[in-house]
Scaffold this active site. Structure first.
Site, PDB file in Angstrom:
ATOM      1  N   ASP A 302      42.252  40.313  44.198  1.00 58.08           N
ATOM      2  CA  ASP A 302      43.598  39.801  43.964  1.00 58.08           C
ATOM      3  C   ASP A 302      44.414  40.923  43.308  1.00 58.08           C
ATOM      4  O   ASP A 302      43.906  42.015  43.020  1.00 58.08           O
ATOM      5  CB  ASP A 302      43.568  38.509  43.133  1.00 58.08           C
ATOM      6  CG  ASP A 302      44.861  37.697  43.284  1.00 58.08           C
ATOM      7  OD1 ASP A 302      45.847  38.231  43.830  1.00 58.08           O
ATOM      8  OD2 ASP A 302      44.894  36.534  42.852  1.00 58.08           O
TER       9      ASP A 302
HETATM   10  C1  BGC Z   1      48.138  35.748  43.603  1.00 59.84           C
HETATM   11  C2  BGC Z   1      47.573  35.544  44.986  1.00 59.84           C
HETATM   12  C3  BGC Z   1      48.441  36.226  46.024  1.00 59.84           C
HETATM   13  C4  BGC Z   1      48.586  37.680  45.666  1.00 59.84           C
HETATM   14  C5  BGC Z   1      49.406  38.474  46.679  1.00 59.84           C
HETATM   15  C6  BGC Z   1      48.488  37.200  43.334  1.00 59.84           C
HETATM   16  O1  BGC Z   1      49.213  37.347  42.164  1.00 59.84           O
HETATM   17  O2  BGC Z   1      47.212  35.292  42.652  1.00 59.84           O
HETATM   18  O3  BGC Z   1      47.456  34.173  45.253  1.00 59.84           O
HETATM   19  O4  BGC Z   1      47.887  36.064  47.303  1.00 59.84           O
HETATM   20  O5  BGC Z   1      49.208  37.766  44.404  1.00 59.84           O
HETATM   21  O6  BGC Z   1      50.736  38.156  46.618  1.00 59.84           O
END
Ligand code: BGC
Length: 758
Positions: A302
């Protein structure tokens, strides 16, 4: 299009198994292409494939228009970066996205091996970072439909519109179990039940991916693996304390079902479990996901989460060490998202120093290239809007509307307050009454959904939909309380409660639209789950008028309403129903649509009584020696404008061996005067077990449509294996003894005659 994955055992996916009987199959023809490419690749080229950067770091915006700077070439050619993500900020049209992706892929063509770049976007409730697309209810609303067909269709449309924009990878669905109502992302998932989550997740994945490689399909990213949703504090990105047998019993099944449904990418839990940042948890990422579940796709981190192992979690004393731990644990691609140079040079150094093996890098790159081939990226690096005539069509809009209409959940309807009487006059009031932003929630045009009133202006708010439905003369509006920005978050403030009270003078009903403004992730953290004092004051002032007050709950998580619930004449939970939500709600209020949503979560009554429906007898209601939980509304609850009666619950035998399957059937009749849809829910309780059994568990459901007077027999097949629980040895056990089946007010028992480990 060739089907490149042969995925066995879709049946197993319906079981919510904790371990997989089916390994994800791979196509030998693709493997030999991957072999050929891998042999030609330098270490730098391999490491580049494992890097994912955010578009914001590769260019800038002039007004709405995004342009790449030289950094894009630097990333793609010099650093061989294999993946890019995210929105540049301002909302882009599908043609803008076509241009952006074309520019990236043309640049990739100038690199030595011409490996296409894989672009990923958060298509959370439709393709929400592309202008004009079809926006569905958020996942919690989709779950409230209890209708896998609608969820599948949402997947099909998301994939189609994603490809129209040229972006072949969606960071959805969220398969985190909604066990903690304080957690600010509970609305991004399918609710609190592992079986419901597994069914709906698999339906969505099939809709998005199948057949993989077709030009209107994407790959999913199932996230956030796993147990991200149940932090002890209730706050986003904090530690969860969960023993492994509970992880396997509750949090793993939706991911196991997703792997069996063919998910090609998994995104990792941004937080920690038992003090271990999930990004360095080899047991979870490699032993369980890749080895036990047989996942052959790739694992992406993530946002900035390898760096967080060092900066936030204090596990290492440098980013470089964090990279070593994470890659060795099983991360295949790092969502860096800004400083690709550091990641690439650190990982190259780590391989040269022998701290990360060449084999581990090869395995990661093999997985990434495999998926790039599977989705046809080498032959078709860009897809274009002109080939997608159904983009933003009325047909798609209708699908979103139908999903919203089936999600809306009638929680209370004293003396048949609803539907509204024909010709009735209404006051529409509350902070959510005239806001499309509130209907959509976060992940709408922007991350926090804060520009939806501008970008989504053409859609009807609740007020606008009611003005159209009931006629402008029959609708009076006074806001009463409004949301105001406060830092990253928001708070509400009183505008004029007296004006709202006065406006109610000539009306037959008060429609009070309350809940929350849009948010996601840490900006949505909360210190008090109660509905705000201002909104409670507004409700209490309106109750004093003596008019029937209908509460419309428009919220991502169940804000506590126990102080105002008793005096409400009717209550509808609309969750975050998306751009069609205003129209769907108006049709339900007017009685043109009969509500059929059911809660996919427990609606708590008190801030300190947050037990979900999955709990042990000690927490059960009527147990004053224990938790004595009393939710406001139970999981699975939802009323209708008609009534249903259940009869003749039967099970085909009285006792079963461990490998047998029970056939359970029940009769349901529409006993009211109008057509309606009912969700038949099968709960089974293990009455005695060596690990305290849950009071009951959902083991099957089916949504049926019934005309007045019509009956249907609904049949469930339940393999005994599905009733096994995960013991403290982390194995699945079925123990002999008595089980109780419950469907609505019907119940009967059967016996399992054999103890077995699965
Ligand atoms: C979130 C994810 C997301 C990613 C990309 C993160 O901050 O937890 O759910 O897919 O960002 O945008």
């Amino acid at each position: 299009m060739k089907r490149i994955l042969t995925l066995a055992l879709t049946f197993a996916a319906t079981l919510g198994l904790t371990t997989s009987d089916a390994q994800q199959k791979i196509d030998p023809a693709i493997e030999s292409k991957v072999d050929g490419l891998l042999k030609q690749m330098t270490l730098e080229e391999k490491v580049g494939q494992m890097a994912q950067v955010s578009i914001e770091s590769l260019g800038s915006l002039k007004g709405q228009q995004f342009s790449f700077s030289d950094k894009m070439k630097d990333a793609v050619i010099n650093y061989k970066v294999g993946s890019i993500l995210n929105t540049p900020g301002a909302l882009q049209s599908a043609s803008d996205w076509n241009r952006i992706i074309t520019e990236i892929q043309n640049t990739a063509q100038q690199s030595r091996l011409k490996i296409p770049v894989l672009y990923g976007l958060d298509d959370i409730h439709g393709v929400n970072y592309v202008a004009g697309t079809t926006l569905f209810p958020q996942q919690i609303g989709q779950a409230a439909t209890w209708n896998p067909e609608l969820v599948h269709n949402a997947g099909v449309i998301t994939a189609y519109e994603g490809r129209a924009a040229g972006v072949p990878w969606t960071f959805s669905p969220v398969l985190d179990l909604g066990t903690n109502p304080q957690w600010p992302r509970i609305w991004e998932g399918y609710g609190e039940d592992p079986y419901l989550g597994a069914q709906l997740g698999a339906a969505f994945i099939h809709g998005v991916q199948d057949p993989l490689g077709s030009k209107d399909k994407l790959i999913v990213s199932v996230k956030h693996y796993m147990a991200y949703s149940d932090p002890k504090s209730g706050k986003d990105r904090t530690d969860a304390w969960i023993p492994e047998h509970y992880l396997r019993e509750y949090h793993l099944p939706s991911f196991a079902a997703a792997i069996q449904a063919g998910a090609r990418n998994v995104m990792v839990n941004s937080a920690l479990i038992n003090g271990i940042p999930t990004h360095v948890n080899k047991h979870i990422l490699t032993d369980i996901l890749k080895n036990e579940l047989g996942f052959t796709g790739f694992v992406v981190s993530d946002w900035q989460d390898i760096e967080n192992v060092y900066r936030r979690d204090k596990i290492t004393s440098s980013i470089k060490e964090a990279i070593a731990l994470a890659i060795n644990a099983g991360i295949d691609m790092s969502m860096i998202p800004y400083d690709y140079k550091e990641f690439c040079s650190d990982l190259i150094a780590l391989v040269n120093e022998g701290k990360v093996s060449q084999d581990r890098v090869d395995d990661a790159v093999r997985r990434i290239l495999r998926v790039k081939y599977e989705i046809g990226l080498f032959e078709t690096p860009v897809t274009y809007l002109k080939d997608y005539p159904k983009f933003a069509s009325a047909e798609f809009e209708r699908a979103a509307y139908n999903t919203a209409a089936e999600s809306i959940t009638l929680l209370k309807n004293t003396n048949n307050t609803l539907p509204l009487k024909k010709g009735a006059k209404v006051l529409v009031t509350g902070p959510n009454a005239n806001s499309i932003r509130c209907l959509d929630g976060g992940w709408t045009y922007t991350w926090q959904g804060d520009k939806t009133d501008e970008y989504g202006a053409k859609y009807n708010t609740i007020l606008e939909a009611l003005q159209k439905k009931l006629g402008p003369k029959n609708v009076v509006y006074a806001q009463g309380v409004a949301y105001k920005p406060k830092g990253q978050y928001f708070e509400d403030s009183v505008i004029n409660i007296d004006a709202a009270v006065k406006a109610s003078a000539g009306v037959d009903y008060v429609l009070l639209c309350i809940g929350e403004n849009s948010y996601t992730e840490t900006p949505g953290n909360l210190n008090d789950l109660s509905l705000s004092d201002n909104q409670i004051a507004l409700a209490n002032a309106l109750y004093k008028t003596g008019k029937p007050v209908v509460l419309i709950l428009n919220e991502g998580r169940p804000r506590i309403i126990s102080r105002i619930e008793p005096r409400a004449a009717a209550i509808l939970d609309i969750y975050l129903p998306g751009n069609s939500g205003g129209n769907a709600l108006a049709d339900i209020l007017a009685g043109d649509v009969n509500p059929s949503g059911k809660l996919p979560i427990t609606y708590p009554r008190h801030t300190n009584d947050l037990a979900g429906y999955i709990h042990k007898p000690s927490e059960g209601s009527g147990n004053p020696q224990g938790g004595d939980t009393h939710p406001q509304y139970p999981f699975g609850f939802g009323a209708s404008y008609t009534s249903f009666a259940y009869s003749t619950l039967t099970v085909d035998k009285k006792s079963f061996g461990a490998d047998e399957t029970a056939t359970i059937s029940v009769n349901v009749t529409n006993t009211g005067a109008r057509q309606g849809k009912e969700v038949v829910q099968l709960f089974i309780s293990d009455l005695v077990a060596s690990l305290t059994p849950d009071v009951k568990r959902l083991r099957g459901f089916e949504k049926v449509s019934l005309n007045p007077g019509e009956s249907k027999t609904v049949t469930f097949k339940v393999p005994m294996q599905q009733l096994a629980f995960v013991g403290v040895d982390n194995q699945k056990h079925l123990e002999e003894g008595e089980f109780k089946i419950q469907v609505a007010d019907q119940s009967t028992n059967f016996t399992v005659t054999q103890t077995k480990e699965f």
